[in-house]
Motif scaffolding. Structure first.
Motif, PDB file in Angstrom:
ATOM      1  N   GLU A 162       0.807  -1.218  -0.020  1.00 42.53           N
ATOM      2  CA  GLU A 162       0.035   0.051  -0.031  1.00 42.53           C
ATOM      3  C   GLU A 162       0.889   1.348  -0.037  1.00 42.53           C
ATOM      4  N   ASP A 163       2.104   1.234   0.090  1.00 39.79           N
ATOM      5  CA  ASP A 163       2.913   2.354   0.535  1.00 39.79           C
ATOM      6  C   ASP A 163       3.811   2.849  -0.966  1.00 39.79           C
ATOM      7  N   GLY A 164       3.632   1.910  -2.042  1.00 32.29           N
ATOM      8  CA  GLY A 164       4.343   2.207  -3.259  1.00 32.29           C
ATOM      9  C   GLY A 164       3.771   2.998  -4.210  1.00 32.29           C
ATOM     10  N   PHE A 165       4.124   3.199  -5.363  1.00 26.89           N
ATOM     11  CA  PHE A 165       3.402   3.839  -6.604  1.00 26.89           C
ATOM     12  C   PHE A 165       2.155   3.060  -7.207  1.00 26.89           C
ATOM     13  N   ASP A 166       2.696   1.795  -7.095  1.00 26.13           N
ATOM     14  CA  ASP A 166       1.276   0.873  -7.632  1.00 26.13           C
ATOM     15  C   ASP A 166       0.634   0.025  -6.398  1.00 26.13           C
ATOM     16  N   ASP A 167      -0.583   0.188  -6.106  1.00 24.11           N
ATOM     17  CA  ASP A 167      -0.959  -0.606  -4.643  1.00 24.11           C
ATOM     18  C   ASP A 167      -1.179  -1.971  -5.158  1.00 24.11           C
ATOM     19  N   GLU A 168      -0.670  -2.409  -6.291  1.00 25.89           N
ATOM     20  CA  GLU A 168      -1.071  -3.847  -6.498  1.00 25.89           C
ATOM     21  C   GLU A 168       0.257  -4.563  -6.711  1.00 25.89           C
ATOM     22  N   LEU A 169       1.474  -3.733  -6.559  1.00 29.19           N
ATOM     23  CA  LEU A 169       2.682  -4.256  -6.536  1.00 29.19           C
ATOM     24  C   LEU A 169       3.362  -4.165  -5.065  1.00 29.19           C
ATOM     25  N   PRO A 170       4.179  -5.429  -4.729  1.00 34.78           N
ATOM     26  CA  PRO A 170       4.898  -5.478  -3.363  1.00 34.78           C
ATOM     27  C   PRO A 170       5.972  -4.422  -3.583  1.00 34.78           C
ATOM     28  N   GLU A 171       6.303  -3.885  -2.082  1.00 37.28           N
ATOM     29  CA  GLU A 171       7.473  -3.142  -2.253  1.00 37.28           C
ATOM     30  C   GLU A 171       8.327  -3.618  -0.870  1.00 37.28           C
ATOM     31  N   VAL A 172       9.550  -3.514  -1.025  1.00 38.65           N
ATOM     32  CA  VAL A 172      10.426  -3.544   0.284  1.00 38.65           C
ATOM     33  C   VAL A 172      10.716  -2.605   0.998  1.00 38.65           C
ATOM     34  N   ASN A 173      10.611  -2.455   2.263  1.00 35.54           N
ATOM     35  CA  ASN A 173      10.571  -1.070   3.258  1.00 35.54           C
ATOM     36  C   ASN A 173      11.668  -1.480   4.267  1.00 35.54           C
ATOM     37  N   ILE A 174      12.493  -0.216   4.584  1.00 33.30           N
ATOM     38  CA  ILE A 174      13.660  -0.442   5.395  1.00 33.30           C
ATOM     39  C   ILE A 174      13.150   0.803   6.426  1.00 33.30           C
ATOM     40  N   TYR A 175      13.533   0.703   7.680  1.00 34.18           N
ATOM     41  CA  TYR A 175      13.543   1.819   8.733  1.00 34.18           C
ATOM     42  C   TYR A 175      14.775   2.315   9.435  1.00 34.18           C
ATOM     43  N   PHE A 176      15.359   3.120   9.793  1.00 32.06           N
ATOM     44  CA  PHE A 176      16.458   3.473  10.321  1.00 32.06           C
ATOM     45  C   PHE A 176      16.507   4.626  11.228  1.00 32.06           C
ATOM     46  N   ASP A 177      17.046   4.892  12.234  1.00 31.72           N
ATOM     47  CA  ASP A 177      16.958   6.061  12.998  1.00 31.72           C
ATOM     48  C   ASP A 177      18.167   7.074  12.525  1.00 31.72           C
ATOM     49  N   ASP A 178      17.749   8.274  12.416  1.00 29.68           N
ATOM     50  CA  ASP A 178      18.533   9.402  12.069  1.00 29.68           C
ATOM     51  C   ASP A 178      18.919  10.142  13.369  1.00 29.68           C
ATOM     52  N   PRO A 179      20.471  10.426  13.635  1.00 23.40           N
ATOM     53  CA  PRO A 179      20.768  11.020  14.732  1.00 23.40           C
ATOM     54  C   PRO A 179      20.303  12.506  14.681  1.00 23.40           C
ATOM     55  N   ALA A 180      20.039  13.020  15.854  1.00 25.20           N
ATOM     56  CA  ALA A 180      19.565  14.234  15.903  1.00 25.20           C
ATOM     57  C   ALA A 180      20.773  15.333  16.110  1.00 25.20           C
ATOM     58  N   GLU A 181      20.442  16.606  15.699  1.00 21.38           N
ATOM     59  CA  GLU A 181      21.209  17.639  15.750  1.00 21.38           C
ATOM     60  C   GLU A 181      22.625  17.518  14.988  1.00 21.38           C
ATOM     61  N   GLU A 182      22.463  16.787  13.927  1.00 22.76           N
ATOM     62  CA  GLU A 182      23.727  16.812  12.944  1.00 22.76           C
ATOM     63  C   GLU A 182      23.110  16.452  11.495  1.00 22.76           C
ATOM     64  N   GLU A 183      23.745  17.063  10.675  1.00 23.09           N
ATOM     65  CA  GLU A 183      23.508  16.533   9.269  1.00 23.09           C
ATOM     66  C   GLU A 183      24.086  15.088   8.864  1.00 23.09           C
ATOM     67  N   ASN A 184      23.310  14.441   7.971  1.00 21.35           N
ATOM     68  CA  ASN A 184      23.737  13.048   7.604  1.00 21.35           C
ATOM     69  C   ASN A 184      23.294  12.780   6.451  1.00 21.35           C
ATOM     70  N   PHE A 185      23.890  11.968   5.734  1.00 24.88           N
ATOM     71  CA  PHE A 185      23.555  11.639   4.316  1.00 24.88           C
ATOM     72  C   PHE A 185      23.840  10.120   4.203  1.00 24.88           C
ATOM     73  N   TYR A 186      23.155   9.631   3.199  1.00 28.09           N
ATOM     74  CA  TYR A 186      22.990   8.172   3.212  1.00 28.09           C
ATOM     75  C   TYR A 186      22.986   7.783   1.394  1.00 28.09           C
ATOM     76  N   LEU A 187      23.519   6.534   1.334  1.00 25.36           N
ATOM     77  CA  LEU A 187      23.184   5.896   0.122  1.00 25.36           C
ATOM     78  C   LEU A 187      22.677   4.464   0.409  1.00 25.36           C
ATOM     79  N   VAL A 188      21.674   4.135  -0.154  1.00 22.24           N
ATOM     80  CA  VAL A 188      20.852   3.080  -0.076  1.00 22.24           C
ATOM     81  C   VAL A 188      20.899   2.069  -1.623  1.00 22.24           C
ATOM     82  N   SER A 189      21.294   0.885  -1.289  1.00 22.03           N
ATOM     83  CA  SER A 189      21.209   0.058  -2.454  1.00 22.03           C
ATOM     84  C   SER A 189      20.348  -0.904  -2.188  1.00 22.03           C
TER      85      SER A 189
END
Length: 282
Positions: A141-168
């Motif tokens: 239900e969270d993707g662009f097509d509500d009939e296709l499955p998607e994989v989801n990830i969750y992670f915590d972002d540290p507060a009070e600092e700039e952070n940048f990520y690369l996801v594959s």
């Protein structure tokens, strides 16, 4: 008369088809070969990070049939600018340079040095920390097509600092992973959610996720400098073929030729921490 008519047609067609076999030589502009530096020192969580490999090769023309572009005989070192420790990489004589005693330290700055063909290339990066992946699951239900499955990830972002990520996201069996760049500009200090959904694409042989598919997810902590570089690279790659996209431009990495600045190298030197998780669709 019919036989004569058919013979005339056959001869005419033969002449037309034979004329299509003429070889036309087209001059294509080619650039001078440049050194390509693939230097990604990635420290996987839960490991020592001591084993690292850097690859060197030479660029080649697009239509070149020469597949061996590996570079040997270079001197490759990485220096910890905080401690002064120098790590010398061993030439494996196939374009790979390896080491088994590298010591990654979060927050420390590392300098790459490559001496090759009478010239010296250098690049500097800081080892960035990354949060662990809290959770990985699937949904529809969270993707662009509500009939296709998607994989989801969750992670915590540290507060009070700039952070940048690369996801594959890499489905086992595919040729290439899907990459995404993420910043915490609007999610600073919160749990970050990201999803990946595959659609049908005959050109790339891509099919939607289905039960039994296994996906490997890698979450990298990256510097702002590398974030800006990879963001442009990802944008150009995924917009190729789009008639409304801007023209592709040369994107230079951080490897500088100290001997001859005009003879810059392709590629990038990065030092990151990475968390890896896998998920199998149900």
């Amino acid at each position: 008369m019919k036989k004569i008519y058919k013979s005339v047609i056959f001869i005419a067609l033969s002449l037309i088809l034979s004329s299509c076999e003429d070889v036309i030589d087209v001059d294509v502009n080619t650039a001078e070969p440049r050194l390509v530096i693939e230097a990604s020192l990635d420290w996987e969580k839960g490991t020592t990070g001591s084993e690292q490999t850097i690859k060197l090769s030479m660029s080649s023309p697009y239509f070149s049939t020469d597949t061996d572009t590996s570079v040997t005989g270079a001197l490759v070192t990485v220096t910890n600018m905080n401690s002064g420790s120098v790590y010398s990489f061993t030439d494996e004589n196939n374009g790979s340079y390896s080491i088994d005693n590298f010591e990654p330290i979060i927050g420390n700055t590392y300098q790459l040095s490559v001496a090759y063909n009478g010239e010296t290339y250098e690049a500097t990066e800081t080892l960035m920390e990354v949060s662990s992946i809290n959770q990985i699951n699937q949904s529809i239900e969270d993707g662009f097509d509500d009939e296709l499955p998607e994989v989801n990830i969750y992670f915590d972002d540290p507060a009070e600092e700039e952070n940048f990520y690369l996801v594959s996201f890499y489905e086992i069996g595919d040729m290439f992973p899907f990459f995404a760049d993420v910043s915490d500009e609007f999610v600073n200090g919160n749990e970050v959610y990201y999803f990946f959904e595959k659609e049908e694409d005959e050109d790339s042989n891509m099919t939607p996720f289905e039960a039994g598919d296994t996906v490997e997810v890698k979450l990298y902590g990256i510097s702002e400098q590398y974030y800006r570089f990879i963001r442009l690279l990802i944008e150009q790659y995924y917009n190729s073929g789009n008639p409304f996209a801007s023209n592709a431009a040369l994107i230079k990495g951080n490897c500088i030729n100290l001997t001859n600045p005009d003879n810059y190298a392709y590629g990038y030197f990065r030092v990151t921490e990475v968390d890896i998780a896998t998920y199998t669709f149900e």
